[in-house]
Write a protein that holds these residues in place. Structure first.
Motif, PDB file in Angstrom:
ATOM      1  N   THR A 241       0.869  -1.187   0.000  1.00  7.07           N
ATOM      2  CA  THR A 241       0.000   0.000   0.000  1.00  7.07           C
ATOM      3  C   THR A 241       0.908   1.240   0.000  1.00  7.07           C
ATOM      4  OG1 THR A 241      -0.028   0.372   2.407  1.00  7.07           O
ATOM      5  CG2 THR A 241      -1.637  -1.197   1.543  1.00  7.07           C
ATOM      6  N   ALA A 242       0.309   2.405  -0.094  1.00 10.28           N
ATOM      7  CA  ALA A 242       1.047   3.662   0.062  1.00 10.28           C
ATOM      8  C   ALA A 242       0.126   4.637   0.787  1.00 10.28           C
ATOM      9  CB  ALA A 242       1.446   4.229  -1.288  1.00 10.28           C
ATOM     10  N   ALA A 243       0.720   5.509   1.607  1.00  8.24           N
ATOM     11  CA  ALA A 243      -0.086   6.377   2.470  1.00  8.24           C
ATOM     12  C   ALA A 243      -1.176   7.126   1.708  1.00  8.24           C
ATOM     13  CB  ALA A 243       0.832   7.366   3.202  1.00  8.24           C
ATOM     14  N   TYR A 244      -0.771   7.875   0.684  1.00  5.31           N
ATOM     15  CA  TYR A 244      -1.748   8.759   0.029  1.00  5.31           C
ATOM     16  C   TYR A 244      -2.813   7.988  -0.733  1.00  5.31           C
ATOM     17  CZ  TYR A 244      -3.374  13.157  -1.999  1.00  5.31           C
ATOM     18  OH  TYR A 244      -4.123  14.259  -2.335  1.00  5.31           O
ATOM     19  N   GLN A 245      -2.485   6.764  -1.122  1.00  2.96           N
ATOM     20  CA  GLN A 245      -3.441   5.983  -1.915  1.00  2.96           C
ATOM     21  C   GLN A 245      -4.397   5.175  -1.053  1.00  2.96           C
ATOM     22  OE1 GLN A 245       0.066   4.529  -4.420  1.00  2.96           O
ATOM     23  NE2 GLN A 245      -1.640   4.375  -5.835  1.00  2.96           N
ATOM     24  N   ALA A 246      -4.040   5.006   0.224  1.00  3.76           N
ATOM     25  CA  ALA A 246      -4.846   4.139   1.085  1.00  3.76           C
ATOM     26  C   ALA A 246      -5.485   4.883   2.252  1.00  3.76           C
ATOM     27  CB  ALA A 246      -3.971   3.002   1.633  1.00  3.76           C
ATOM     28  N   GLU A 247      -4.740   5.801   2.861  1.00  2.00           N
ATOM     29  CA  GLU A 247      -5.167   6.334   4.166  1.00  2.00           C
ATOM     30  C   GLU A 247      -6.428   7.180   4.124  1.00  2.00           C
ATOM     31  OE1 GLU A 247      -1.842   8.488   5.781  1.00  2.00           O
ATOM     32  OE2 GLU A 247      -0.717   6.655   6.231  1.00  2.00           O
ATOM     33  N   GLY A 248      -6.606   8.009   3.099  1.00  2.00           N
ATOM     34  CA  GLY A 248      -7.647   9.030   3.197  1.00  2.00           C
ATOM     35  C   GLY A 248      -7.250   9.995   4.311  1.00  2.00           C
TER      36      GLY A 248
ATOM     37  N   LEU B  21      -2.620  -4.516  -1.575  1.00  2.00           N
ATOM     38  CA  LEU B  21      -3.259  -5.368  -0.571  1.00  2.00           C
ATOM     39  C   LEU B  21      -4.783  -5.325  -0.747  1.00  2.00           C
ATOM     40  CD1 LEU B  21      -2.922  -7.100   2.007  1.00  2.00           C
ATOM     41  CD2 LEU B  21      -3.227  -4.987   3.313  1.00  2.00           C
ATOM     42  N   MET B  22      -5.331  -4.127  -0.600  1.00  2.00           N
ATOM     43  CA  MET B  22      -6.764  -3.945  -0.893  1.00  2.00           C
ATOM     44  C   MET B  22      -6.844  -2.917  -2.020  1.00  2.00           C
ATOM     45  SD  MET B  22      -5.559  -2.133   1.638  1.00  2.00           S
ATOM     46  CE  MET B  22      -5.456  -0.489   2.312  1.00  2.00           C
ATOM     47  N   ASP B  23      -7.981  -2.740  -2.619  1.00  2.00           N
ATOM     48  CA  ASP B  23      -8.102  -1.713  -3.660  1.00  2.00           C
ATOM     49  C   ASP B  23      -7.761  -0.354  -3.062  1.00  2.00           C
ATOM     50  OD1 ASP B  23      -8.981  -3.584  -5.512  1.00  2.00           O
ATOM     51  OD2 ASP B  23     -11.107  -3.245  -5.054  1.00  2.00           O
ATOM     52  N   VAL B  24      -7.036   0.437  -3.825  1.00  2.00           N
ATOM     53  CA  VAL B  24      -6.645   1.762  -3.353  1.00  2.00           C
ATOM     54  C   VAL B  24      -6.897   2.777  -4.471  1.00  2.00           C
ATOM     55  CG1 VAL B  24      -4.876   0.888  -1.757  1.00  2.00           C
ATOM     56  CG2 VAL B  24      -4.234   1.450  -4.107  1.00  2.00           C
TER      57      VAL B  24
ATOM     58  N   ARG C 143      -8.496  -1.236 -10.407  1.00  2.00           N
ATOM     59  CA  ARG C 143      -8.349  -1.922  -9.109  1.00  2.00           C
ATOM     60  C   ARG C 143      -7.234  -2.949  -9.176  1.00  2.00           C
ATOM     61  NH1 ARG C 143     -12.962  -1.609  -5.688  1.00  2.00           N
ATOM     62  NH2 ARG C 143     -14.592  -0.296  -6.572  1.00  2.00           N
ATOM     63  N   TYR C 144      -6.568  -3.142  -8.043  1.00  2.00           N
ATOM     64  CA  TYR C 144      -5.442  -4.082  -7.970  1.00  2.00           C
ATOM     65  C   TYR C 144      -5.560  -5.050  -6.797  1.00  2.00           C
ATOM     66  CZ  TYR C 144      -2.370  -1.299 -11.127  1.00  2.00           C
ATOM     67  OH  TYR C 144      -1.798  -0.652 -12.191  1.00  2.00           O
TER      68      TYR C 144
ATOM     69  N   ASP D  49     -15.487  -1.455  -1.442  1.00  2.00           N
ATOM     70  CA  ASP D  49     -16.629  -0.663  -1.888  1.00  2.00           C
ATOM     71  C   ASP D  49     -16.351   0.753  -1.368  1.00  2.00           C
ATOM     72  OD1 ASP D  49     -18.979   0.815  -1.879  1.00  2.00           O
ATOM     73  OD2 ASP D  49     -20.229  -0.983  -1.742  1.00  2.00           O
ATOM     74  N   PHE D  50     -15.979   1.657  -2.263  1.00  2.00           N
ATOM     75  CA  PHE D  50     -15.508   2.968  -1.802  1.00  2.00           C
ATOM     76  C   PHE D  50     -16.625   3.831  -1.205  1.00  2.00           C
ATOM     77  CE2 PHE D  50     -12.055   1.749  -4.764  1.00  2.00           C
ATOM     78  CZ  PHE D  50     -10.984   1.860  -3.884  1.00  2.00           C
ATOM     79  N   ASP D  51     -17.894   3.423  -1.389  1.00  2.00           N
ATOM     80  CA  ASP D  51     -18.990   4.166  -0.751  1.00  2.00           C
ATOM     81  C   ASP D  51     -19.172   3.748   0.697  1.00  2.00           C
ATOM     82  OD1 ASP D  51     -19.539   5.595  -3.031  1.00  2.00           O
ATOM     83  OD2 ASP D  51     -20.794   3.981  -3.847  1.00  2.00           O
TER      84      ASP D  51
END
Ligand code: BGP
Length: 467
Positions: A14-21, A422-425, A435-436, A442-444
């Motif tokens: 993962t990466a901070a900006y792509q996962a954390e929100g 790891l999970m979709d980001v 998606r990877y 589910d981003f909602d």
């Protein structure tokens, strides 16, 4: 039967900006991406995968599905909101202590990157790594992290210097969005390598525990058809994207062959860079200090000679067949090959991963070990009532793991593989439809659903059997 070695590490990235929100929570400072994406209005990194709040769920899933290690990055602007503040932001510091504690509880080893595309906006506004002040601020931030987080054993300075520099100054797809500036592209690559070398030296001089490495994105550049001019174009492309950085990492200087190629590219584009003796001495001191090399590998390129103007179209929508990549004084990437590719025109070519790892062993024999730190397949997953059949992704991962086994058989020290992601980001220039993950998000609702690939991964982690 093809089998992965027993102790071959299977991780998720993962990466901070792509996962954390949580881009503005708990005192986090701005990064250039915040405004850049807002101006484009296509998508934002909010809430991404809400990893800031949901990491315990992702780590629980990791444990359940045989993910033994996780790549995360620290958001520099959570620790130092402006990048160069006198004092750190306590809430940001605490967040990562909590995250590492949860990793420990789940028996998952964190591999921690200090910079994954997210320089604080304040430093980006002052020229990012083209400015010496950013290098010094990065070194200070790195040292702070080494001292603050002794619970971390695996450190990475930078994730993918070539994609950062080219995204910022050549392709214009990363902030500040500048196009076709070869001087800035090479200069920023060089300056980031100097920053890496300084940090690696400090890490070793102070005897911090654990290991330190760097991650390069290494796509193999093959000549398109067996013609002399195409071989030269492929060589120039390799220098631009790979060899310039590998030389800096493992030779501590740029060989004459590499500098000739760099100068050929610069001259064709009326550009110049500055490399000082002092900087070369810094690179030289760090060439033996890299405990590991991370290779991010998604695709290879077939390159033909090209004598036109710069002309790039980035396929950031998944509209297959729209990619164009032609660089003046370098070459042209061919996409219409008889090789499968995904909707973003990335050629699916596992042999390129094996060949790249063998190349590192042969050309840079002082490398110590390699982890594949990213590999995975961008795919428009179908969600059917909680079921996600991503068979093409399983096939992709399996073939690339087999490429790792082939490299090991050829004598390369390859010790692990991290699946992106790891999970979709959130994807920097593609948004949310690429998606990877092993786990569908589910981003909602932010619910996670294991995909078919997650069940397959669990089986592989137990049996190690790839056939
Ligand atoms: C790498 C980055 C990752 C990730 C991945 C997939 O370059 O390190 O952060 O984004 O590529 O790329 P994309 O999201 O553009 O498909």
């Amino acid at each position: 039967m093809v089998k992965l070695p027993k102790d071959f590490l299977l991780g998720g990235a993962t990466a901070a900006y792509q996962a954390e929100g949580a881009t503005q929570e708990d005192g986090k400072g701005k990064v250039a991406w915040d405004d850049y994406l807002a101006e484009q209005g296509r998508f934002s990194a909010e809430p991404a995968s809400d990893f800031y709040n949901r990491y315990p769920i992702d780590l629980q899933l990791s444990e359940e599905f045989g993910v033994e290690a996780i790549r995360i990055s620290i958001a520099w602007s959570r620790i130092f909101p402006n990048g160069d503040d006198k004092a750190p932001n306590p809430k940001g510091v605490e967040f990562y202590h909590n995250l590492f504690a949860e990793c420990k509880r789940r028996n998952i080893e964190p591999y921690v990157t200090l910079h994954h595309f997210d320089t604080p906006a304040n430093l980006m506004d002052q020229g990012d790594f083209l400015n010496q002040h950013t290098i010094e601020s990065f070194v200070r931030y790195a040292k702070f992290c080494f001292e603050e987080y002794p619970e971390v054993n695996k450190w990475v300075t930078f994730n993918e210097i070539w994609p950062v520099s080219s995204g910022q100054y050549l392709l214009g797809k990363f902030p500040p969005g500048i196009e076709y500036d070869f001087a800035k592209t090479f200069q920023s690559q060089h300056n980031m390598m100097v920053a890496h070398a300084k940090v690696a030296k400090i890490f070793k001089d102070n005897n911090y525990s654990g290991e330190i490495g760097i991650i390069h994105s290494l796509e193999t550049k093959y000549p398109y058809e067996d013609k002399e001019e195409n071989k030269h174009a492929a060589f120039l492309m390799d220098v631009l994207c790979n060899k310039f950085l590998l030389d800096a990492t493992y030779k501590g200087h740029y060989t004459e062959e590499v500098m000739n190629a760099v100068n050929e590219i610069l001259q064709a584009n009326d550009a110049e860079i500055t490399i000082t003796d002092e900087e070369l001495a810094i690179l030289d001191q760090a060439k033996e200090l890299n405990d590991f090399l991370g290779i991010n590998y998604y695709q290879s390129n077939f390159v033909a000679a090209y004598d036109g103007e710069n002309d790039v179209h980035h396929n950031g929508t998944g509209d297959k067949g729209t990619s164009v990549f032609r660089l003046k004084g370098v070459g042209e990437v061919k996409f219409d090959m008889d090789i499968p590719r995904n909707d973003w025109d990335w050629l699916i070519y596992p042999d390129g991963l094996r060949d790249q790892m063998i190349r590192v062993k042969e050309e840079y024999p002082n490398y110590k070990k390699i982890f594949v730190t990213e590999n995975g397949m961008g795919y428009k997953d179908d969600f059917n009532d909680g079921h996600i059949d991503d068979t093409p992704r399983i096939d992709y991962i399996r073939k690339h793991l087999i490429a790792c086994v082939e490299a090991i058989e050829a004598g390369v020290q390859v010790e692990g593989y991290f699946l992106w992601s790891l999970m979709d980001v959130f994807s920097w220039s593609n948004g949310y439809n690429k998606r990877y993950g092993l786990f569908y998000v589910d981003f909602d609702t932010q619910e996670r659903y294991p995909k078919k690939s997650a069940y397959w991964w669990k089986k592989i982690s137990e049996t190690r059997n790839l056939s």
